[in-house]
Design an enzyme around this catalytic site. Sequence first.
Site, PDB file in Angstrom:
ATOM      1  N   GLU A 210       0.871  -1.174   0.000  1.00  0.00           N
ATOM      2  CA  GLU A 210       0.000   0.000   0.000  1.00  0.00           C
ATOM      3  C   GLU A 210       0.908   1.224   0.000  1.00  0.00           C
ATOM      4  O   GLU A 210       1.426   1.632   1.039  1.00  0.00           O
ATOM      5  CB  GLU A 210      -0.906  -0.015   1.234  1.00  0.00           C
ATOM      6  N   CYS A 244      -2.136   9.272   2.623  1.00  0.00           N
ATOM      7  CA  CYS A 244      -1.612   8.741   1.358  1.00  0.00           C
ATOM      8  C   CYS A 244      -2.543   8.990   0.183  1.00  0.00           C
ATOM      9  O   CYS A 244      -2.102   8.969  -0.970  1.00  0.00           O
ATOM     10  CB  CYS A 244      -1.326   7.246   1.498  1.00  0.00           C
TER      11      CYS A 244
END
Length: 466
Positions: A210, A244
């Site tokens: 991720e 993010c």
Amino acid sequence: MDSFPDTLHRLRETFRSGRTLDAEFRIAQLEGVSRFLQEHKQHLLEVLADDLHKSPFESDISELIMCQNEIDLAIQNLHSWMKDESVPTTLLTKLNSAFIRKEPFGLVLIIAPWNYPLNLTLVPLVGALAAGNCVVLKPSEISKNSERVLAKDLPRYLDQSCFAVALGGPKEMTQVLENRFDYIFFTGSPRVGKIIMTAAAKHLTPVTLELGGKNPCYVDDDCDPQAVANRVVWFSCFNAGQTCVSPDYVLCSRETQERLVPAMQLAITRFYGDDPKSSPDLGRIVNQKHFKRLQGLLGCGKVAIGGQSDERELYIAPTVLVDVQETEPVMQEEIFGPILPIVNVQGLDEAVDFITRQEKPLALYAFSNNSQVIEQMLERTSSGSFAGNEGFAFLTLSSLPLGGVGHSGMGRYHGKFSFDTFSHHRACMIASPGLEMLNDIRYPPYSEWRKKFLTWALKYQSCTLL
């Protein structure tokens, strides 16, 4: 205290014993994580405030509630998730049982980041435990107060024969990665993701990465500038931009920029007051290293809003940069702070061309009153996630996967996607030991009739003739 190799041996022995295969055992571990969140809620809010200056409300909605929702969903659905999944057969295999069995991988390593130190640690942990794995959890040493709580208090709520915490920085992490795991789940930067993947490759260990990247936000000329500004500012400043999937830059025409910048100033003042530094709802940069990096980016382009900073408080003001060139440092790295550059493009085609020249982002945003513009942006680009006229509210839905594509990562999780990520999907077929006469047609020598029959029988899925 066990050495790390001894700890891994203990966890592997637990897995080999079959203890984690039982649904009730898995549920008991999930209930333990839930009790940890409930009994330590106030303390967790305090450490999140210490690490990132998060407000109690922001911590609640982005950390605690999301973790609890994942736990509740897994407990409610675990038995159905674990069930064998029947699949269609052909005429040739109609009398056989064909199904997919979800099995745990074994020993899983979860490496978590610092920016959401509970959410991005516990949500993958929920998936790994629900799938029946033994887990080594590596919280980030950068969010040191959260790390301390996770290392000291969380293990008390879990069966320590199947769970352990690894501590330390890059040096210790390098040593951890020398060991063989059955699955590695990493959240962090593409740079470190490459290191993780290289280490995993030595043992042929599958990974979920991720990662992040530069998330574009296209604003069409046909828009309500204040509505767009409200949404973009809130998501860009949430957790001081240290998310993010935060919008990393805006693409719009110069005409739209002239309308958007004043609207963004109004939004910032409305949300955080005339002095955002004193707002209890605006976070801080995690440490001096990241603060210095962000401070350096303030010199790119021209500051249209904000630009102030305070090293002592690790404060970066909500900032909008204009006249930014594609070659400047602020456009060459993921910003990870409350700084939003605006790059001018003339319309949708130029925006799509700009976006598709870059690495595929973790998230992509488009704002327009014209649904065709939103649809075109969705159809002509690729990203881990996409939102039209919205920010990263999709993260609140366990029914949607979170994951990157290309440079922004591989794999996905959240809700059942987490369970599936941490499960090996084993293809199974079981036939009767008898009825050999029916199988006789499969064996050589092959007459023309047998060839035609077998060819025909293999073509039909879900056949109900027998």
